[in-house]
Write a protein that holds these residues in place. Structure first.
Motif, short mmCIF file in Angstrom:
data_model
loop_
_atom_site.label_atom_id
_atom_site.label_comp_id
_atom_site.label_asym_id
_atom_site.label_seq_id
_atom_site.Cartn_x
_atom_site.Cartn_y
_atom_site.Cartn_z
N THR A 165 0.91 -1.27 0.01
CA THR A 165 0.06 -0.09 -0.06
C THR A 165 1.01 1.23 -0.09
O THR A 165 2.26 0.99 0.41
CB THR A 165 -0.98 0.04 1.33
N GLN A 167 1.04 3.50 2.23
CA GLN A 167 1.23 3.79 3.44
C GLN A 167 2.58 3.24 4.08
O GLN A 167 3.36 3.63 4.47
CB GLN A 167 0.36 3.79 4.47
N ALA A 232 -1.67 -0.31 6.97
CA ALA A 232 -2.70 0.43 6.36
C ALA A 232 -4.27 -0.74 6.73
O ALA A 232 -4.06 -1.89 6.65
CB ALA A 232 -2.64 0.14 4.53
N TRP A 234 -6.79 -1.62 5.07
CA TRP A 234 -7.25 -2.71 4.09
C TRP A 234 -5.97 -3.73 4.11
O TRP A 234 -6.41 -5.03 4.09
CB TRP A 234 -7.27 -2.06 2.74
N ALA A 235 -4.70 -3.39 4.33
CA ALA A 235 -3.78 -4.54 4.09
C ALA A 235 -4.02 -5.37 5.33
O ALA A 235 -3.46 -6.70 5.12
CB ALA A 235 -2.38 -3.87 4.30
N TRP A 238 -6.94 -8.06 4.44
CA TRP A 238 -7.04 -8.66 3.46
C TRP A 238 -6.58 -9.93 3.53
O TRP A 238 -7.20 -11.10 2.82
CB TRP A 238 -6.19 -7.95 2.03
N VAL A 267 -6.67 -3.74 -4.91
CA VAL A 267 -6.45 -2.83 -3.80
C VAL A 267 -7.47 -1.78 -3.44
O VAL A 267 -7.60 -0.80 -4.56
CB VAL A 267 -4.81 -2.06 -4.16
N ASP A 269 -7.86 0.21 -0.56
CA ASP A 269 -7.13 0.92 0.10
C ASP A 269 -7.28 2.44 -0.23
O ASP A 269 -6.94 2.66 -1.53
CB ASP A 269 -5.52 0.80 0.61
N TRP A 271 -5.73 5.38 -0.03
CA TRP A 271 -4.68 6.24 -0.33
C TRP A 271 -3.87 5.47 -1.29
O TRP A 271 -3.39 4.23 -1.28
CB TRP A 271 -3.61 6.02 1.06
N ASN A 272 -3.53 6.14 -2.32
CA ASN A 272 -3.16 5.59 -3.64
C ASN A 272 -1.39 6.33 -3.90
O ASN A 272 -0.81 5.88 -4.85
CB ASN A 272 -3.66 5.60 -4.82
#
Length: 282
Positions: A165, A167, A232, A234-235, A238, A267, A269, A271-272
């Motif tokens: 990610t 982050q 992150a 999401w990470a 997952w 992905v 998340d 924030w990209n």
């Protein structure tokens, strides 16, 4: 092929809806109980990008960790972001089922999958579920490393093992301190600080650590010499998708259903990108 109602019954056995937090919104969001299910997609977020992936895949059932509607709504109009998700699902005969805090508390659950991704040995729940006489269910996990690592090395392991990610992994604490025991909690974890202190671990890896709680936690070095690792959101969740997909695969094989089970690698998340400050510490 099973009917949706049969597939949902199997999922509810893995993650009983009654074990979810009172504020949560879990269970089936849309779908005909009598429709047949042949292909299932697991993902963290029920966002349009994931729903479009389910359509392209030809999935009949989308299972996500995060709820679509966590609070009440008065519209599912396609002119709204979430309403468009609902319209796309229904138009394409795709059911949506959510396992959120009930999957967090399960055995195995979200934090077990996170620990597995980091090659940690789970010792016990961080916050045991009082309704579980076996003491295996609950929020978060207390874990051990196979051999001690410095905080810096453990952060590098997390950055390598968890999905990439923008982050990455943020760290608060002495980078050279040794880590033998770790508490982990998938998703937002700073509400668990008191439990982490009581666990006596060397580090805590979670997500969404807010400034003030984290600042107060690390400032109290007498009570909290441990390191904080912030990944992150999401990470950290997952890895559960892969665990859940494997669980459903096993159920499918046992019942002779022949389900085709997939995990989205998209992905989601929010924030990209990331621009590090010049001269920032590594």
């Amino acid at each position: 092929m099973p009917r949706l109602s049969e597939a949902i019954a199997a999922l509810d056995a893995l993650w009983p809806p009654g074990s979810a937090e009172a504020w949560d919104a879990v269970g089936t969001v849309c779908g005909d109980p009598d429709q047949e299910v042949s292909r299932v997609l697991f993902a963290v977020d029920p966002v349009q990008e994931i729903v479009d992936e389910a359509v392209k895949l030809g999935a009949d059932l989308l299972v996500t960790h995060h709820p679509l509607y966590l609070r009440g709504t008065t519209t599912v109009a396609a002119s709204t972001v979430k309403g468009r998700v609902v319209h796309t699902l229904i138009k394409n005969d795709i059911a949506l089922h959510v396992a959120h805090t009930n999957a967090d508390r399960a055995d195995p659950g979200v934090s077990d999958a996170l620990a597995g991704a980091l090659d940690l040995r789970v010792v016990r729940p961080l916050v045991p579920d009082p309704a579980d006489p076996g003491g295996r269910r609950g929020l978060g996990r207390v874990c051990e490393l196979d051999h001690p690592l410095t905080v810096r090395e453990f952060a590098a392991r997390a950055a390598e093992r968890l999905p990439a990610t923008a982050q990455g992994i943020r760290v608060a604490g002495d980078p050279e301190a040794l880590v033998r025991t770790v508490a982990v909690s998938g998703g937002s974890g700073d509400s668990l600080f008191d439990d982490v202190r009581a666990a006596g671990v060397d580090a805590f890896l979670t997500a969404d650590l807010r400034h003030h709680p984290a600042s107060e936690f690390v400032a109290d070095r007498a009570r909290s010499p441990l390191a904080l690792l912030d990944a992150a959101h999401w990470a950290t969740e997952w890895p559960w998708c892969e665990l859940a997909a494997a669980q459903l695969d096993e159920i499918s094989d046992r019942h002779g259903w022949g389900l085709r089970v997939h995990v989205s690698k998209t992905v989601t998340d929010p924030w990209n990108s990331h621009s590090p400050s010049p001269g920032a510490p590594n």
